[in-house]
Design a protein around this motif. Structure first.
Motif, PDB file in Angstrom:
ATOM      1  N   ARG A 129      -4.706  51.516  -2.216  1.00 31.85           N
ATOM      2  CA  ARG A 129      -5.665  50.922  -3.146  1.00 31.85           C
ATOM      3  C   ARG A 129      -5.179  51.123  -4.571  1.00 31.85           C
ATOM      4  N   CYS A 150     -11.277  47.722  -7.584  1.00 28.93           N
ATOM      5  CA  CYS A 150     -10.266  48.239  -6.663  1.00 28.93           C
ATOM      6  C   CYS A 150      -9.614  47.091  -5.904  1.00 28.93           C
ATOM      7  N   THR A 152      -7.284  46.372  -2.691  1.00 24.19           N
ATOM      8  CA  THR A 152      -6.796  46.995  -1.450  1.00 24.19           C
ATOM      9  C   THR A 152      -5.666  46.128  -0.898  1.00 24.19           C
TER      10      THR A 152
END
Length: 156
Positions: A129, A150, A152
């Motif tokens: 991440r 974030c 990922t």
């Protein structure tokens, strides 16, 4: 989730990736977090990278950033925030390079590494991440943060 200070590895490179990742077809990046509009369906919050190199930022994916982030979070995303590129033969399949003047935090499993513009590219693995800076000087979850953003990574 907030990592304990003992889990932080600022300035240290992440562990190397297995050599069998070379030759993967694509990289999927999905944005999420408390500063992201999670009512936007997952397929519209993700990017599929098949090119040798792709830059992520407000200039490159304006619709995604406009739809997924409010004005407060979006102001922390640079026009060209970070770049992913295929790794060299014999190395990791994908690498990440931070382009923004704001820091970011690369998290792999339980280890967190601070990235700054000018640092060498780091390998990324499925499940890694990247937390973007949103106002807190002491990490992605610190005081003064406008929420979390974030990305990922998933290697297909």
């Amino acid at each position: 989730e907030r990592l304990a200070a003992s889990q932080l590895g600022f300035g240290m490179p992440p562990p190397p990736l297995p050599a069998n990742y070379q030759g993967c077809a694509s990289l999927r990046l999905e944005v999420s977090g408390t500063a992201v509009n999670m009512s936007v369906p997952s397929e519209r919050r993700c990017l599929i990278v098949r090119a040798e190199e792709t830059t992520i930022g407000r200039l490159m994916q304006p619709e995604l950033h406009l739809e997924c982030m409010g004005d407060v979070a979006a102001k922390f995303v640079s026009r060209e925030h970070f770049r992913v590129r295929r790794g060299a033969a014999g190395g990791p399949a994908w690498c990440l390079e931070l382009l923004s003047s704001n820091p970011a935090w690369h998290v792999r499993q339980e280890a967190q590494f601070e990235l700054r513009r000018g640092h060498p590219a780091v390998p990324v693995d499925s499940g890694d991440r990247l937390f973007l800076y949103t106002g807190a000087a002491d990490g992605p979850h610190g005081q003064g943060s406008a929420g979390t953003v974030c990305w990922t990574f998933s290697i297909a």
